[in-house]
Design an enzyme around this catalytic site. Structure first.
Site, short mmCIF file in Angstrom:
data_model
loop_
_atom_site.label_atom_id
_atom_site.label_comp_id
_atom_site.label_asym_id
_atom_site.label_seq_id
_atom_site.Cartn_x
_atom_site.Cartn_y
_atom_site.Cartn_z
N CYS A 84 14.65 68.78 -5.69
CA CYS A 84 12.97 69.27 -5.91
C CYS A 84 12.08 69.08 -7.15
O CYS A 84 13.07 68.62 -7.47
CB CYS A 84 13.47 70.75 -5.66
SG CYS A 84 14.32 71.65 -4.41
N ARG A 121 13.68 62.64 -6.51
CA ARG A 121 14.14 63.24 -7.11
C ARG A 121 14.44 63.70 -5.04
O ARG A 121 16.15 64.59 -5.76
CB ARG A 121 13.62 64.24 -7.87
CG ARG A 121 12.71 64.27 -8.68
CD ARG A 121 11.90 65.75 -8.97
NE ARG A 121 12.50 66.41 -9.85
CZ ARG A 121 13.33 66.90 -11.24
NH1 ARG A 121 12.47 66.52 -11.80
NH2 ARG A 121 13.65 67.89 -11.29
N TRP A 180 14.33 70.54 -1.43
CA TRP A 180 15.96 69.73 -0.85
C TRP A 180 15.95 70.84 0.15
O TRP A 180 16.67 72.19 -0.69
CB TRP A 180 16.58 68.78 -2.08
CG TRP A 180 17.75 68.18 -1.47
CD1 TRP A 180 17.59 66.90 -0.75
CD2 TRP A 180 19.12 68.54 -0.96
NE1 TRP A 180 19.04 66.20 -0.77
CE2 TRP A 180 19.34 67.35 -1.36
CE3 TRP A 180 19.59 70.11 -1.82
CZ2 TRP A 180 21.13 67.09 -0.78
CZ3 TRP A 180 21.04 69.97 -1.60
CH2 TRP A 180 21.49 68.69 -1.47
N ASN A 233 12.18 75.90 -7.90
CA ASN A 233 13.77 74.68 -7.90
C ASN A 233 14.99 75.27 -8.59
O ASN A 233 14.51 76.08 -9.38
CB ASN A 233 13.45 73.30 -8.81
CG ASN A 233 14.62 72.53 -8.78
OD1 ASN A 233 15.50 72.72 -7.77
ND2 ASN A 233 14.47 71.38 -9.78
N GLY A 234 15.80 75.66 -7.38
CA GLY A 234 17.00 76.18 -7.94
C GLY A 234 17.57 76.96 -6.92
O GLY A 234 17.58 76.73 -5.62
N GLU A 288 33.05 53.23 -7.40
CA GLU A 288 31.44 53.05 -7.94
C GLU A 288 31.11 51.88 -6.83
O GLU A 288 30.01 52.65 -6.02
CB GLU A 288 30.94 52.36 -8.95
CG GLU A 288 29.49 51.98 -8.81
CD GLU A 288 28.19 52.90 -9.24
OE1 GLU A 288 27.20 53.04 -8.78
OE2 GLU A 288 29.43 54.51 -9.05
N LYS A 308 28.17 53.33 -3.69
CA LYS A 308 26.85 52.58 -3.37
C LYS A 308 26.79 52.78 -2.39
O LYS A 308 25.73 52.86 -1.39
CB LYS A 308 26.66 51.52 -4.34
CG LYS A 308 26.60 51.42 -5.55
CD LYS A 308 25.13 51.82 -5.68
CE LYS A 308 25.14 53.15 -7.46
NZ LYS A 308 26.13 54.44 -6.81
N GLU A 326 26.27 55.79 -0.03
CA GLU A 326 25.22 56.54 -0.27
C GLU A 326 24.21 55.71 1.03
O GLU A 326 23.05 56.60 0.87
CB GLU A 326 24.50 56.02 -1.68
CG GLU A 326 25.82 56.72 -2.63
CD GLU A 326 25.45 56.75 -4.03
OE1 GLU A 326 24.91 57.86 -4.61
OE2 GLU A 326 25.00 56.12 -4.26
N HIS A 372 51.01 52.27 -0.82
CA HIS A 372 50.55 54.35 -0.55
C HIS A 372 50.10 54.96 -0.06
O HIS A 372 50.01 56.35 0.21
CB HIS A 372 50.81 55.20 -2.30
CG HIS A 372 51.64 54.08 -3.03
ND1 HIS A 372 53.56 54.29 -3.02
CD2 HIS A 372 51.35 53.03 -4.07
CE1 HIS A 372 54.15 53.94 -3.97
NE2 HIS A 372 53.08 52.38 -4.43
N LYS A 414 18.20 63.25 -6.15
CA LYS A 414 18.38 61.98 -7.85
C LYS A 414 18.58 62.77 -8.49
O LYS A 414 20.22 62.99 -8.89
CB LYS A 414 16.87 61.33 -8.10
CG LYS A 414 16.64 61.14 -9.23
CD LYS A 414 17.80 59.17 -9.11
CE LYS A 414 17.99 58.67 -10.47
NZ LYS A 414 19.06 57.47 -9.90
#
Length: 607
Positions: free
Chosen positions: A2, A27, A74, A98-99, A479, A483, A486, A502, A602
């Site tokens: 947000c 964001r 968001w 925001n929150g 990582e 990526k 995402e 395994h 973000k």
């Protein structure tokens, strides 16, 4: 997550509010809205989707007024629809948030019982009704907000405009950042300094629990106990140009290619070239007394922490625990006296990580933070601030922040080793020599961009991709998979190479590409044996290694990517580059939204 911007001025604000929202698109958001105050009227415009939709609404139906608030949302409570978009309004006021208001259900039930009518599914709307009730009862805007804030549980940054007051905004923060900006005959509110960069460089950061009354002539700030307080005004240093793509197609691409420069900038802050030593910012704690390090982070920052665990234990022989921030407090961790708690965050505002920091602080741990925003909440609450110098990172998928975090953590590992008597002066100089080599090695890795772009079409059709690595390359495998997930929306998983047999090896067939990160060295032969297990089952391998590794094991691979041969200390920084470029070019090949992937934000400022 947000974005909030507010302006109390003397000239029309709608266009500038939208411009501020554009500067916070990084964001993450899925709807947007604006509300201005003009002639005793609240003029509200909202739209789902991208800001272009809101701009189209404003083009058809402009919003006059010299005071206003705006928001990119968001979705948490309620779908991303126009009705759920902020600002939310009553007859008397409009509000952006925001929150998360955790106790919104009982508040909403009580308000409904008192005859209030809700028009959205959001938690935010309860705040608008609570404040509005007080205004209707005769309270001033200031008294109304002051009475409502103690009723709210959760996290919030709020900006409120009032229909009857066209020279007034009220802001408040608890758990979500909010800054005040000072201009000539204007005052501003924003989620971050970047949103206000074209308007002012003079800002102050509200502290936890603060609320503020802003007018054209300035701001009055109050703490959680409603005492009038002064917060220091600082020069933000945020540059409007920092959010321009320049010659690059996407911000993510630009930020990948900035890494040699920003890693060099970061390392310069931690290396004394004159005597080839590692130096940290001074603080009042003897690092030689540290008995255990607890690392806490989320997402990409967590993987940086995993690499740091290898470094701290190898070089400093210091035991390390590492936790995902969202789980840390809830397992009631044992925190030994004399421990160092290390928190890693790009924004310094990540809600789970910030809550974990405060938990450790209350338990008597010494707090160190690695952050990219030195004025953030985590930075201000740390005993030892270890800033990265990556500059604003606009792409939602973190790239340059990750490698700068690794640069700081590698320097910290060396410094801890020196402090603990585990590294000689000669060994420290050797480590510094390798760290100084890192930017050139990153440049060498970037030189393979075209060949990585040329092989992206081999990965783009896949539904599933596996990444393998050993040692410090295992976190790089995690990582790399993150990526790809995402920004390309391909299901991907990272595994320690030895774990394939395994369970994960059951997934292998000719339709599952396997990305192997394997610099030549002591673990290379074992990784090659795991590659053979994959190849024997029809798996298609993309091997990322140096020339020696490709010569030994590159034959028969679907593709190979050559990296420069580097010291194991800086290998994680270098091998991050091909992982990032591969994800980027696959996403471009698939036509996804690289910089603003669906459902992602973000800065995650709610739990």
């Amino acid at each position: 997550m947000c974005g909030i911007i507010g302006i109390v001025g003397s000239k029309p604000v709608a266009d500038r509010l939208v411009d501020g929202l554009k500067r916070m698109e990084y964001r993450g958001y899925d709807s947007a809205g604006v509300c201005t105050v003009s002639g005793g009227e609240l003029i509200r415009r909202r739209a789902p989707g991208k800001l272009l939709n809101l701009v189209a609404v404003l083009d058809r139906d402009p919003a006059a007024g010299a005071t206003g608030i705006a928001h990119t949302r968001w979705a948490t409570h309620g779908a991303p629809t126009a009705a759920n978009a902020h600002p939310h309004a009553t007859e008397h006021l409009a509000l952006v948030h925001n929150g998360i208001i955790e106790n919104f259900k009982p508040l909403r039930e009580a308000l409904t019982a008192r005859g209030r009518t809700f028009t959205s599914d959001t938690d935010t709307e309860v705040v608008a009704h609570l404040v509005s009730e007080r205004v209707e009862a005769g309270d001033s805007p200031e008294d109304a907000v002051k009475a409502v804030l103690p009723q709210l549980r959760g996290a919030f940054a709020l900006a409120i405009a009032f229909r009857a007051h066209d020279d007034l905004l009220i802001g408040a923060r608890l758990g979500s950042p909010l800054v005040v900006g000072y201009g000539e005959g204007e005052t501003y509110l924003g989620s971050d300094a970047l949103a206000l960069a074209p308007l002012t460089q003079q800002i102050c950061y509200l502290e936890e629990g603060d609320w503020v009354v802003i007018r054209k002539g300035g701001a009055q700030i109050y703490d959680a106990a409603n005492n009038r307080v002064e917060r220091p005004t600082v020069h933000s240093g945020a540059r409007a140009a920092a959010i321009e793509k320049g010659e690059y197609r996407h911000f993510m691409q630009k930020e990948i290619f900035e890494q040699p420069t920003v890693v060099a900038q970061t390392l310069r802050s931690y290396i004394r070239q004159v005597d080839q030593s590692v130096a940290l910012p001074q603080f009042d704690f003897d690092l030689s007394r540290v008995s255990r390090v607890t690392i806490v982070a989320c997402g990409t920052s967590f993987y940086a922490g995993m690499v740091a665990k290898y470094w701290f234990e190898h070089f400093a022989r210091l035991p390390v625990d590492i936790d995902v921030a969202s789980e840390f407090r809830y397992r009631d961790p044992v925190l030994e006296p004399g421990g160092l708690a290390l928190f890693i965050s790009q924004s310094g505002e990540t809600a789970d990580t910030l809550a974990a920091l405060r938990h450790c602080k209350a338990a008597g741990q010494t707090i160190a933070v690695v952050v990219n925003v030195p004025t953030s909440s985590m930075a201000r609450e740390a005993d030892l601030l270890l800033p990265t110098h990556a500059g604003p990172e606009i792409g939602v998928a973190s790239t340059k922040a990750f490698t700068c975090q690794l640069a700081v953590l590698s320097a910290l590992a060396a410094h801890l080793a020196v402090c603990r008597g585990r590294m000689t002066r000669q060994e420290e100089q050797e480590v510094v020599h390798h760290l100084v080599e890192a930017p050139a090695a990153l440049n060498a890795a970037l030189a393979h961009d075209a060949e990585i772009a040329g092989m992206a079409h081999l990965i783009a059709p896949a539904r599933d991709v596996l990444y393998l690595g050993r040692g410090a390359d295992y976190p790089l495998a995690l990582e790399g998979a993150l990526k790809l997930k995402e920004i390309s929306y391909i299901h991907a998983e990272g595994y320690a190479a030895g774990e394939m047999k395994h369970g994960p090896i059951a997934l292998i067939d000719e339709a599952v590409p396997v990305i192997v990160l394997a610099p030549s060295g002591p673990l290379f032969e074992k990784t090659v044996s795991n590659m053979q297990e994959v190849r024997a089952r029809g798996g298609k391998i993309v091997l990322i290694s140096d020339a020696a590794g490709l010569t030994e094991a590159g034959e028969g691979c679907l593709a190979t990517i050559e990296m420069p041969r580097v010291h194991p200390l800086i290998a994680p920084l270098v091998y991050a580059i091909p992982a990032q470029l591969l994800a980027y070019h696959v996403a471009v090949a698939k036509g996804t939204d690289v910089d603003q992937p669906r459902n992602l934000a973000k800065s995650v400022t709610v739990e």
